[in-house]
Design a protein around this motif. Structure first.
Motif, short mmCIF file in Angstrom:
data_model
loop_
_atom_site.label_atom_id
_atom_site.label_comp_id
_atom_site.label_asym_id
_atom_site.label_seq_id
_atom_site.Cartn_x
_atom_site.Cartn_y
_atom_site.Cartn_z
N ARG A 213 2.69 1.72 -3.46
CA ARG A 213 1.83 2.27 -4.50
C ARG A 213 1.62 3.77 -4.33
O ARG A 213 1.53 4.51 -5.32
CB ARG A 213 0.47 1.55 -4.50
N ASP B 205 -2.51 -2.03 -8.67
CA ASP B 205 -2.71 -0.60 -8.59
C ASP B 205 -3.43 -0.20 -7.31
O ASP B 205 -3.27 0.92 -6.81
CB ASP B 205 -3.51 -0.11 -9.80
N ASN B 206 -4.22 -1.12 -6.78
CA ASN B 206 -4.98 -0.83 -5.56
C ASN B 206 -4.98 -2.08 -4.67
O ASN B 206 -5.97 -2.81 -4.61
CB ASN B 206 -6.41 -0.42 -5.92
N GLU C 233 0.83 -1.20 0.00
CA GLU C 233 0.00 0.00 0.00
C GLU C 233 0.87 1.26 0.00
O GLU C 233 0.62 2.21 -0.76
CB GLU C 233 -0.90 -0.04 1.23
N GLN D 198 -5.43 -4.71 -1.76
CA GLN D 198 -6.54 -4.85 -0.82
C GLN D 198 -6.12 -5.69 0.38
O GLN D 198 -5.39 -6.68 0.25
CB GLN D 198 -7.74 -5.52 -1.51
#
Length: 859
Positions: free
Chosen positions: A415, A502-503, A412, A505
């Motif tokens: 990114r 990209d994201n 996290e 979780q």
């Protein structure tokens, strides 16, 4: 002579009691510039002149919102909210023509960071982007107050010079990086200011109460959070930073009252080796503009001393590894409205003027050096990509199959720094480590952010200089205690890259085996298990902990520290318990297992005496004068913000008169506790309380007979006096400081303090020279420094010898209670995820540590 006389008269006027009635805008603004009457001055909106009072954050916001409404040169955008829900604003200031085309200008500018497209750009006609950041430390307020002047000047100034500046630059103004701290400080100094100004340094006005206004709500230094990104202020700001990719970033600070004014560059030997040499040269060149501007108003200054550009978590250093140039300004602080100093009375308006003047000199430099700065940014990313192709390391891989949450949080952060990160397409084995697609991440080095990746992953142990303004190591996978490896051309190909993350979780947990009528179990390995257990405690659920291993009939093994939740005897029905566990597991990424029977195939049975009852932690944290607010804040933030554990903040006075029976855990962060009643504390421990002491607190505990710790010291064999050069005094003594480095420790995985860990090796962050002797009791050394402990960072040879084989944690038994001593800070800057479990284990399991495995009170 006339100029000197004028300066002397001005200084006398500023020292008088009616200074602020006389300090008008003309004191600050450049001569010969006309201003539009349609743009309101700060006085017209706020009702007082800049510097007459310390601006509060709401007043600052009011003025900035007003300027957004009245000026076609300004747009205002909220980029986040603080912990206290104050808005964080960024003003974009440029010509009206540029505003009409702002998105295209932004897109073109960002192409400079893309080596595949940057050569196509015409930088001769491209505006430079300048970021002006003010008062990241709330009690360094001259910056935010100067922001009032900067915005007014840029909105209201008229003439061809300002028009040219606004055409050739896009200026981003962050008027208050730390609204919570700024407001705390402004409230204090304004409350303690009299109608007649008192300049006596002993006045309360200049001596704000603990924790003071430097830090944010949780007492964190936000100027150390650019890299870790653990706070909303930093996360929102960095998103804007990368949205714009500025060429120049200014960072306006304050220092001691008896100082003068500093601007970068700092000490050349302390620049980080990954920063390009050209950034230092550009900083020097920009410095000439500051010198000229400060010479003009007669302000003393210095440069290339004191400060450095090593730690990339600082606002003035992070830009250097992102193709920009960061500039630190340090203004001597009045810490109020007017205070005596060795240089005479230092007034608040004077401090504001220096910050405003260097704001203008920064803009002048950026405009004059526009093409140089743009070319530097373009070339930085081109060179970075070329270097990445030549390096032996092609990628970094990291992960944790047994605790994916820690790996997720590192991914996290990566990114947020605009670094590309992937899942591996298939299982990759490197040495003894196995990385699976569902729990591992790969960071290729062949990308424009190559240098920043290296800064996050490198383990550096050799340095040009032995002195550091801040920490000397911050290796992220070590901070997160993750398995990681550098992949070379032999074991890495781009075809191994799977899904681009990209994201990322956070993994979602679940219950395995459906509803049980007997019990549920979950291991302590997952990062958020303490939060899950605390949630259950908050619902009145009874829980036990396994102090030995066991295996069930389906072949599943459960390790030390497994939590058992019996169905019988709970305050809720079996169905409601299942529903609560389902929700808790999902929110915390836990794998919970339904237990149909108390029988096991190996190890202890579920009703064994080695399944010990746990009590709900009731935590108090000592605060107030003498306590290191940063360390205390890190503990508070971890408990309150990340793990939802209610924490009572209690000062020494309140501790001494409070009924302590409602608490069972006391946290003592680094600091001095001379006002705490040692007799009351000892009696509370004897009755079953758990004390967790860190840093200098463990010295106080030992000195006052509340723990049995002895410390290792350097032994000087040569008693003869040796003459040394006076000039070497500071550097020699400074070389013995451990500003922040990473060391290897060894865990006893069977000990309650190590529950949830699966690897005996644990990296620990250290920033002091407290080294504990091992206990005589062989069972009382749960965590030890290894024989060769240095993993990354700087430590002197003398201190390294002391660190070897020293105790990293000590447990003393006093009556029915325990005192757990940690010389190191397991919660450092909120990103040291790897050692948070040590701290949390002390809270949840300190109660069950056997007295036979602790240092005896009289040892």
């Amino acid at each position: 002579m006339k100029k000197l006389y004028t300066l002397a008269v001005t200084a006398l006027l500023l020292c008088s009691n009616w200074v602020f009635a006389q300090t008008t805008l003309s004191y600050y603004l450049p001569k010969g510039v006309t201003y539009s009457k349609s743009i309101p001055t700060p006085h017209q909106v706020l009702g007082y002149e800049v510097g007459e009072w310390h601006v509060s954050h709401d007043q600052l916001v009011m003025y900035m919102r007003h300027m957004d409404q009245v000026s076609d040169r300004i747009t205002l955008a909220e980029y986040g909210r603080t912990h206290e829900n104050r808005p964080l604003y960024l003003l974009t200031i440029t010509s009206p023509e540029n505003h009409k085309n702002i998105e295209q200008l932004k897109a073109d500018h960002k192409q400079l960071t893309d080596p595949s497209n940057s050569s196509k750009l015409d930088i001769k006609n491209m505006p430079a982007v300048i970021w002006m950041g003010y008062s990241v430390h709330g009690n360094e307020p001259s910056g935010s107050n100067a922001a009032l002047l900067a915005v007014y000047h840029l909105a209201a100034a008229q003439g061809p010079e300002i028009e040219k500046l606004l055409k050739e630059t896009i200026i981003l103004v962050d008027p208050s990086i730390n609204p919570d701290g700024l407001n705390r400080f402004a409230s204090w100094v304004n409350t303690n200011r009299g109608e007649n100004l008192v300049t006596d340094p002993n006045s309360s006005e200049f001596n704000e109460v603990w924790p003071r206004g430097r830090t944010n709500h949780y007492w964190f230094d936000l100027n150390r959070d650019w890299l870790p990104l653990q706070h909303p202020e930093s996360q929102g700001r960095l998103a804007k930073f990368h949205e714009w990719k500025p060429n120049l970033l200014t960072d306006h600070h304050e220092m001691g009252t008896n100082a003068t004014f500093f601007f970068q560059p700092g000490i050349p030997s302390r620049n980080h080796p990954l920063s390009p040499e050209n950034a230092f040269k550009l900083t020097q060149k920009i410095g000439n503009y500051h010198a000229k501007a400060l010479d003009k108003i007669g302000s003393l200054y210095y440069t290339e001393e004191s400060y450095d550009d090593f730690y990339y978590g600082k606002g003035s250093t992070y830009p250097d590894v992102n193709g920009a140039v960061g500039i630190l300004f340090e203004q001597a602080s009045s810490r109020g409205h007017a205070q005596e100093s060795i240089n005479g009375v230092l007034t608040f308006p004077f401090t504001i003027r220096n910050q405003f003047v260097t704001t203008l000199s920064s803009l002048e430099a950026a405009q004059a050096m526009r093409e140089e700065l743009l070319a530097h940014q373009r070339d930085f990313y081109k060179q970075s990509l070329n270097e990445s192709k030549k390096t032996a390391t092609k990628a970094y891989i990291f992960g944790s199959e047994k605790d994916p949450a820690r790996a997720y949080h590192l991914a996290e952060i990566i990114r947020q720094h605009q670094i590309a990160i992937y899942r591996p397409k298939e299982t990759i084995k490197v040495g003894n480590n196995t990385y699976r697609p569902q729990s591992a991440y790969v960071v290729p080095l062949e990308q424009p952010q190559y240098k920043l990746i290296e800064a996050m992953f490198e383990k550096r142990t050799t340095f040009k200089d032995s002195l550091f303004y801040d920490i000397s190591a911050w290796t992220f996978p070590l901070a997160f205690d993750l398995e990681y490896n550098a992949l070379t051309g032999k074991n890495y190909k781009t075809s191994q890259l799977g899904e681009k993350m990209d994201n990322p979780q956070l993994p979602v947990g679940k219950i395995n085996g459906g509803q049980s009528n007997y019990a549920y179990a979950f291991e302590w390995k997952d990062y958020y298990t303490p939060r899950a257990l605390n949630t259950l405690f908050n619902h009145g659920i009874q829980a036990k902990v396994a102090t030995d291993k066991f295996k069930t009939s389906d072949g599943r093994s459960f390790d030390y520290g497994t939590i058992l939740i019996p169905v019988a005897g709970q305050p809720v029905s079996g169905a409601d318990l299942h529903q609560l566990l389902e929700k808790t597991a999902a929110a915390n990424g836990l794998e919970v297992y339904a237990m149909p029977t108390g029988l096991t195939t190996e190890g202890i049975k579920l009703g064994s005496p080695m399944m010990q009852n746990l009590r709900r932690p009731s935590v108090m944290l000592l605060t107030g004068d003498g306590v290191n607010s940063n360390d205390a804040g890190e503990a508070w933030h971890l408990l309150d913000n990340r793990f939802d554990i209610k924490t009572t903040l209690i000062t020494a006075d309140n501790f001494n008169r409070a009924n302590l029976s409602r608490y069972n855990v006391l946290v003592m962060a680094d600091g001095s506790y001379n006002d705490v009643s040692k007799d009351k504390l000892r009696a509370w421990v004897q009755q079953g309380g758990t004390v967790i002491g860190m840093g200098e607190a463990i010295k106080w505990l030992a000195t006052n007979g509340i723990s049995n710790i002895t410390f290792k010291e350097n032994k000087k064999e040569n008693t003869e006096t040796e003459r040394k050069p006076y000039a070497d005094l500071d550097s020699e003594s400074g070389a013995q400081v451990i500003g922040g480095a990473i060391f290897e420790t060894s865990l006893d995985l069977t000990h309650p303090l190590a529950y949830g860990y699966t690897d005996k090796q644990l990296p620990i962050f250290r920033s002091n020279t407290l080294f504990m002797e091992p206990a005589k009791n062989p069972y009382a050394n749960p965590i030890m420094y290894t024989a060769n402990p240095l993993m990354a960072g700087y430590i002197s040879k003398q201190n390294l010898q002391l660190a070897k084989n020293s105790a990293a944690v000590a447990v003393t038994a006093i009556g029915a209670g325990k005192v757990i001593a940690m010389p190191d800070n397991p919660n450092f800057r909120a990103f040291w995820y790897g050692t948070n479990k040590l701290f949390l284990n002390s809270i949840f399991f300190g109660q069950i540590i056997s007295s036979g495995s602790a240092r005896a009170d009289e040892e």
